[in-house]
Design an enzyme around this catalytic site. Structure first.
Site, mmCIF file in Angstrom:
data_model
loop_
_atom_site.group_PDB
_atom_site.id
_atom_site.type_symbol
_atom_site.label_atom_id
_atom_site.label_comp_id
_atom_site.label_asym_id
_atom_site.label_seq_id
_atom_site.Cartn_x
_atom_site.Cartn_y
_atom_site.Cartn_z
ATOM 1 N N PRO A 238 0.819 -1.211 0.000
ATOM 2 C CA PRO A 238 0.000 0.000 0.000
ATOM 3 C C PRO A 238 0.855 1.264 0.000
ATOM 4 C CG PRO A 238 -0.200 -1.192 2.081
ATOM 5 C CD PRO A 238 0.573 -2.052 1.162
ATOM 6 N N GLY A 239 0.349 2.283 -0.656
ATOM 7 C CA GLY A 239 1.006 3.578 -0.632
ATOM 8 C C GLY A 239 2.160 3.732 -1.590
ATOM 9 N N THR A 240 2.349 2.747 -2.476
ATOM 10 C CA THR A 240 3.483 2.837 -3.380
ATOM 11 C C THR A 240 3.138 3.532 -4.688
ATOM 12 O OG1 THR A 240 2.964 0.572 -3.936
ATOM 13 C CG2 THR A 240 4.873 0.934 -2.550
ATOM 14 N N THR A 243 -2.542 3.690 -7.337
ATOM 15 C CA THR A 243 -3.654 4.528 -7.767
ATOM 16 C C THR A 243 -3.137 5.701 -8.582
ATOM 17 O OG1 THR A 243 -4.587 4.001 -5.628
ATOM 18 C CG2 THR A 243 -5.733 5.637 -6.926
ATOM 19 N N GLU A 461 18.656 0.793 25.815
ATOM 20 C CA GLU A 461 18.955 1.332 24.480
ATOM 21 C C GLU A 461 20.458 1.325 24.219
ATOM 22 O OE1 GLU A 461 16.664 1.554 22.447
ATOM 23 O OE2 GLU A 461 14.983 1.530 23.846
ATOM 24 N N ASP A 535 11.187 -6.232 21.079
ATOM 25 C CA ASP A 535 12.416 -6.878 20.614
ATOM 26 C C ASP A 535 12.215 -8.382 20.506
ATOM 27 O OD1 ASP A 535 13.641 -4.420 20.804
ATOM 28 O OD2 ASP A 535 14.424 -4.791 22.823
HETATM 29 P P1 ADP Z 1 -1.608 2.865 -3.478
HETATM 30 O O1 ADP Z 1 -2.733 2.980 -4.424
HETATM 31 O O2 ADP Z 1 -0.449 2.090 -4.027
HETATM 32 O O3 ADP Z 1 -1.974 2.406 -2.112
HETATM 33 P P2 ADP Z 1 -1.511 5.690 -3.850
HETATM 34 O O4 ADP Z 1 -1.313 5.724 -5.308
HETATM 35 O O5 ADP Z 1 -2.868 5.968 -3.359
HETATM 36 O O6 ADP Z 1 -0.995 4.326 -3.249
HETATM 37 O O7 ADP Z 1 -0.472 6.686 -3.201
HETATM 38 C C1 ADP Z 1 -0.828 7.555 -2.185
HETATM 39 C C2 ADP Z 1 -0.068 8.851 -2.289
HETATM 40 O O8 ADP Z 1 1.318 8.658 -2.101
HETATM 41 C C3 ADP Z 1 -0.181 9.494 -3.639
HETATM 42 O O9 ADP Z 1 -1.303 10.294 -3.716
HETATM 43 C C4 ADP Z 1 1.108 10.311 -3.728
HETATM 44 O O10 ADP Z 1 0.938 11.555 -3.114
HETATM 45 C C5 ADP Z 1 2.085 9.509 -2.924
HETATM 46 N N1 ADP Z 1 2.943 8.677 -3.782
HETATM 47 C C6 ADP Z 1 3.033 7.341 -3.761
HETATM 48 N N2 ADP Z 1 3.932 6.887 -4.656
HETATM 49 C C7 ADP Z 1 4.429 7.970 -5.272
HETATM 50 C C8 ADP Z 1 5.388 8.160 -6.317
HETATM 51 N N3 ADP Z 1 6.031 7.136 -6.889
HETATM 52 N N4 ADP Z 1 5.654 9.415 -6.706
HETATM 53 C C9 ADP Z 1 5.021 10.459 -6.135
HETATM 54 N N5 ADP Z 1 4.102 10.342 -5.168
HETATM 55 C C10 ADP Z 1 3.793 9.121 -4.717
HETATM 56 ZN ZN ZN Z 2 14.780 -2.806 22.854
#
Ligand code: ADP
Ligand code: ZN
Length: 649
Positions: A238-240, A243, A461, A535
């Site tokens: 996720p977040g890569t 979309t 730590e 840990d």
């Molecule tokens: P996914 O669909 O893979 O979960 P998204 O496409 O929704 O992730 O990404 C969420 C946000 O993260 C995007 O709106 C953007 O702002 C940022 N983001 C993620 N990957 C990139 C990338 N390669 N370049 C620029 N921004 C990115």
């Molecule tokens: Zn520790």
């Protein structure tokens, strides 16, 4: 393109169904009124007055209605009398002969009858008494229908709620429950994403560029007899930017883009998912060339026939079947391409990946250092920064394992932090604070910690820091802090190398460093504490993975009990025998114990340095690599030096 699509245009006035209900209810009331007692009712009178009129011979007839009420009709002569002036005949409304002149309720029927009979007999009258049971037809219909109306009303209300209310659904109408909930982005929407907004992801971009090309000039490909692919699957955590990538395709190809999530199909009603799929494809075909983007397709695309103990997944299967049918159904010339995103390609139904469906898979991985730098560059653009202070390379190195979304979040968070401090521009420290905050949560400066506890945390730590400094393959340390943050009381931060393959030595050294915290407590206080929970969790998982997944244990051998197809996910039975199970447990505990003893030995040997480090940590709360070098001298394993990060500012 005109906004003829009723699901997207928010400005179209909605005809509220509440008006219909109101009109029906008012209608009932009005009819009730008319049917009942006409446009008003005859003047009231009393029993004694009536008996007066009766004995005077002024009454022509009495109608006893429903054994409760009497309607009095006067004789023609009596109507002309002064005292009867106020009756209906003289009122503004034209009276019909069937309208009574007076009416009243008499109480007990028996008494009333007796009275009338007596008066008639005394005065020798022949006034007729008529019994009538007049019923209020409309009123009764209303009463009978009321419960049904209520039930239907409640039902409609619930249905609207379930179909997503007025938010996602099309004006929340019950009739739209089978309509797709896709959001449409086209030329009219101002969300414009192009490949420029997507940093890194070179390989994925290249593959997806092809799709843009297919949509732009399909003839180029079809004229040679090729078939345009119908779908591509974007796979990655996720977040890569999956979309984002799909949106960029739509933006570059300048075609309408239907976006929805796999879970949008699923509703508790049977058949809804399938009909939503049908509707989605119908809409897309109308607007072709178009792109359909289904996020989290695993919500419907999980392999069929598994995981259903109860058969309750039939609905999901129907939805999936419909999706497959639609993808097979549209010809190569329809110009609708389906992009779908998932972070678990392994659990998807194999039928989805068959040729002619999602026949392309595009992998979108977590960004590496270079890609993170590019992503930072994209997201730093709109931010007002302090001149020459920000080095994107430095930031990229500080954020191993961050996804694109995390980086976007860091940039935003840094701007917020700077604003809170009342700064005019965002500086380096704001970014570092933002990174800390995203990794560890908010600083909890006011958490109550006794001096004793604080010392224990510092020793713990310092233990991590010392052990990882001494071990060749442990990740280089970035900083150590004893500032409580989120759930943790302190933390040692490493800069994990981004490696593709890991050797057992590296895993063991990392486990040893992770156990260094507890080992230090043991060495210094000769007592251990609960502070090592996370840990231990990490170490146990790693040891288990070594034995059961990567086949790195001599006794268990080159076996793996990992199943990439996800088929065994819902199995309750272990894929190995009881003996193996025992062996695995023993080996896991062996591995962990050995590393713990190794950490203890290391710390015993360098106890003075460990204590010195703990003191520095207590005093400064946050220390960096430079402080460690002062105590331990240069780290003996120089090869990774250029990779690691210098103390910020
Ligand atoms: P996914 O669909 O893979 O979960 P998204 O496409 O929704 O992730 O990404 C969420 C946000 O993260 C995007 O709106 C953007 O702002 C940022 N983001 C993620 N990957 C990139 C990338 N390669 N370049 C620029 N921004 C990115
Ligand atoms: Zn520790």
């Amino acid at each position: 393109m005109a906004k003829e699509n009723r699901k997207i245009d928010p400005k179209k006035p909605k005809f509220s169904a509440y008006w219909i209900y109101a009109i029906i209810i008012i209608g009932f009331l009005v009819l009730n009124f008319i049917g009942g007692s006409g446009w008003g009712s005859a003047p009231k009178t009393t029993i004694s007055e009536f008996e007066n009129y009766l004995s005077n011979g002024e009454v022509q007839k009495v109608v006893i209605l429903n054994r409760r009420e009497a309607k009095v009709y006067l004789t023609a002569e009596a109507k002309k009398l002064e005292k009867h002036k106020n009756t209906r005949s003289t009122s503004i409304l034209p009276s019909s002969p069937s309208e009574p002149d007076y009416q009243f309720e008499f109480g007990d029927l028996q008494n009333f009858e007796n009275d009338i009979a007596k008066i008639k007999k005394e005065n020798g009258l022949d006034t007729s008494v008529i019994y009538n049971t007049e019923s209020n037809v409309w009123g009764e219909i209303f009463i009978t229908l009321l419960p049904f109306a209520l039930i239907i009303g409640v039902w409609i209300f619930i249905m609207r709620r379930m179909s997503g209310g007025t938010g996602g659904g099309a004006g929340g109408q019950i009739f739209n429950i089978g309509k797709s909930k896709a959001k449409l982005f086209d030329q009219n929407t101002d969300v414009k994403v192009s490949f420029e907004n997507v940093a890194g992801l070179e390989g994925a971009k290249e593959e997806i560029q092809e799709i843009v090309d297919f949509l732009k000039n399909p003839d180029k490909y079809t004229s040679l007899g090729g078939k345009i692919p119908k779908g591509a699957l974007l796979v990655g955590p996720p977040g890569t930017g999956k979309t984002l990538l799909a949106k960029a395709v739509a933006g570059e190809a300048k075609v309408p883009f239907f976006s929805l999530s796999g879970s949008d199909f699923v509703e508790m009603f049977v058949g809804v998912g399938a009909s939503r799929v049908r509707d989605l494809f119908k809409q897309a075909k109308e607007k072709s060339p178009a792109i359909i983007f289904i996020d989290e397709i695993d919500a419907i695309g999980r392999a069929r026939g598994k995981s259903n103990f109860s058969g309750s997944n039939d609905e999901r299967e129907n939805t999936l079947n419909q999706l497959l049918t639609e993808m097979d159904g549209f010809g190569t010339n329809t110009n609708v391409i389906v992009l779908a995103a998932t972070n678990r390609a392994d659990v998807l139904d194999k039928a989805l990946m068959r040729a002619g469906r999602f026949d392309r898979q595009i992998y979108v991985d977590l960004p590496d250092v270079r890609e993170r730098k590019e992503i930072f560059e994209v997201h730093l653009k709109p931010i007002k920064k302090v001149e020459n202070e920000l080095d994107t390379e430095f930031l990229a190195k500080q954020t191993p394992g961050f996804s694109g979304a995390d980086i976007a979040n860091v940039c935003n968070e840094a701007a917020l932090i700077a604003a809170r401090k009342g700064k005019a521009a965002v500086g380096k420290q704001d970014f570092l604070d933002a990174v800390d905050r995203i990794v560890g949560g908010l600083e909890k400066k006011n958490k109550i910690i006794t001096p004793e506890e604080k010392r224990a945390i510092a020793v713990h730590e310092a233990g991590h820091a010392t052990v990882s400094w001494m071990l060749e393959h442990a990740a280089p340390l970035v900083k150590v802090t004893i500032v409580p943050r989120g759930q943790s009381l302190g933390a040692a931060w490493y800069l994990p190398e981004e490696r593709l393959i890991v050797r057992p030595n590296q895993m063991l050294d990392e486990m040893c460093a992770a156990l260094g915290g507890r080992a230090a407590e043991k060495v210094v206080f000769n007592e251990i504490s609960t502070g090592a929970l996370s840990d231990l969790e990490k170490v146990t998982k790693q040891a288990r993975a070594m034995v059961t997944i990567y086949g790195l244990n001599d006794k268990v051998g080159n076996l793996t009990y990992y199943d990439s197809t996800g088929q065994s996910e819902y199995n309750f039975t272990k894929p190995y025998s009881e003996q193996t199970s025992e062996l695995i447990d023993k080996e896991i505990s062996n591995i962990v114990e050995k590393q713990y003893q190794r950490a203890i030995a290391l710390l015993e040997e360098h106890k003075d340095k460990l204590l010195e480090l703990a003191e520095v940590l207590l005093e400064k709360e946050v220390i960096f690599k430079d402080n460690l070098e002062k105590i331990f001298g240069e780290r003996p394993f120089g090869k990774k030096e250029e990779e690691s990060v210098k103390e910020p500012s």
